[in-house]
Design a protein around this motif. Structure first.
Motif, PDB file in Angstrom:
ATOM      1  N   THR A 220       0.393  -1.215   0.033  1.00 18.91           N
ATOM      2  CA  THR A 220      -0.208   0.083  -0.368  1.00 18.91           C
ATOM      3  C   THR A 220       1.151   0.948  -0.156  1.00 18.91           C
ATOM      4  N   ALA A 221       0.449   2.279  -1.320  1.00 24.16           N
ATOM      5  CA  ALA A 221       1.210   3.296  -0.916  1.00 24.16           C
ATOM      6  C   ALA A 221       1.171   4.777  -1.764  1.00 24.16           C
ATOM      7  N   PRO A 222       1.214   5.906  -1.261  1.00 24.39           N
ATOM      8  CA  PRO A 222       1.211   6.685  -2.513  1.00 24.39           C
ATOM      9  C   PRO A 222       0.970   7.264  -3.286  1.00 24.39           C
TER      10      PRO A 222
ATOM     11  N   TYR B 201       3.450   6.548 -10.374  1.00 25.26           N
ATOM     12  CA  TYR B 201       4.251   5.097  -9.943  1.00 25.26           C
ATOM     13  C   TYR B 201       4.369   5.980  -8.360  1.00 25.26           C
ATOM     14  N   VAL B 202       4.926   3.915  -7.851  1.00 25.89           N
ATOM     15  CA  VAL B 202       4.435   4.121  -6.608  1.00 25.89           C
ATOM     16  C   VAL B 202       6.702   3.793  -5.717  1.00 25.89           C
ATOM     17  N   GLU B 203       6.175   4.162  -4.841  1.00 26.83           N
ATOM     18  CA  GLU B 203       8.212   3.837  -4.289  1.00 26.83           C
ATOM     19  C   GLU B 203       7.885   2.511  -3.883  1.00 26.83           C
ATOM     20  N   VAL B 204       9.058   1.598  -3.809  1.00 31.97           N
ATOM     21  CA  VAL B 204       9.187   0.261  -3.255  1.00 31.97           C
ATOM     22  C   VAL B 204       9.578   0.355  -2.239  1.00 31.97           C
TER      23      VAL B 204
ATOM     24  N   GLU C 224      -5.703  -3.027  -6.218  1.00 26.23           N
ATOM     25  CA  GLU C 224      -6.887  -3.779  -5.837  1.00 26.23           C
ATOM     26  C   GLU C 224      -7.982  -2.672  -5.748  1.00 26.23           C
ATOM     27  N   ASP C 225      -7.913  -1.461  -5.530  1.00 20.27           N
ATOM     28  CA  ASP C 225      -8.520  -0.333  -5.091  1.00 20.27           C
ATOM     29  C   ASP C 225      -7.364   0.718  -4.666  1.00 20.27           C
TER      30      ASP C 225
ATOM     31  N   PRO D 141      -2.645  11.714  -8.300  1.00 11.93           N
ATOM     32  CA  PRO D 141      -0.817  12.031  -6.903  1.00 11.93           C
ATOM     33  C   PRO D 141      -1.373  12.247  -6.057  1.00 11.93           C
ATOM     34  N   GLY D 142      -0.831  11.326  -5.293  1.00 12.60           N
ATOM     35  CA  GLY D 142      -1.698  11.290  -2.984  1.00 12.60           C
ATOM     36  C   GLY D 142      -2.804  10.328  -3.232  1.00 12.60           C
ATOM     37  N   ASP D 143      -3.119   9.737  -4.333  1.00  6.52           N
ATOM     38  CA  ASP D 143      -4.038   8.931  -3.756  1.00  6.52           C
ATOM     39  C   ASP D 143      -3.354   7.735  -3.546  1.00  6.52           C
ATOM     40  N   VAL D 144      -3.648   6.944  -2.203  1.00  7.85           N
ATOM     41  CA  VAL D 144      -3.580   5.716  -2.010  1.00  7.85           C
ATOM     42  C   VAL D 144      -3.826   4.534  -2.505  1.00  7.85           C
ATOM     43  N   VAL D 145      -2.492   3.649  -3.052  1.00  3.72           N
ATOM     44  CA  VAL D 145      -3.128   2.532  -3.863  1.00  3.72           C
ATOM     45  C   VAL D 145      -2.718   0.543  -3.008  1.00  3.72           C
TER      46      VAL D 145
END
Length: 119
Positions: free
Chosen positions: A22-24, A33-36, A57-58, A99-103
């Motif tokens: 889970t990441a912003p 992108y998300v940071e791994v 997922e969401d 940007p800022g959404d959390v996936v």
């Protein structure tokens, strides 16, 4: 009974099967992108050009409120830097991600040098 083996720098997997992350969302020009995490990155030896097959997922708008299901399969690519996992533009546009959404992602496999292996 002995103590459990320590989990150093994420090199060891806690459980079998796919991983959840889970990441912003962050922006790099037009791409999202998300940071791994360094643990995941180190364990699978992630480098620029690798593709991570995942399911988005969401998403929680701006990281708050209830999560909206997406369930979209995605071939996410490591672009620019080894810690940036870019989501496909067609997926981000189709679901209005910003940007800022959390996936919440379920990571299934990594494709390195044309070889796919489970995470």
């Amino acid at each position: 009974m002995s103590a459990p083996e320590p989990r150093v720098l994420g090199f060891f997997k806690e459980a079998d099967g796919p991983e959840e992350m889970t990441a912003p969302l962050k922006a790099d020009g037009e791409a999202l992108y998300v940071e791994v995490t360094s643990g995941f990155r180190n364990r699978v030896e992630l480098v620029v050009g690798n593709v991570v097959k995942a399911v988005v997922e969401d998403v929680a708008r701006g990281g708050s409120g209830p999560a909206r299901p997406i369930g979209g399969a995605a071939a996410c690519e490591v672009v620019g830097y080894w810690n940036e996992l870019h989501l496909p533009p067609e997926l981000t546009l189709a679901h209005g991600l910003r940007p800022g959404d959390v996936v919440r992602l379920t990571l299934h496999s990594v494709v390195q040098h044309g070889v796919e292996r489970p995470v």
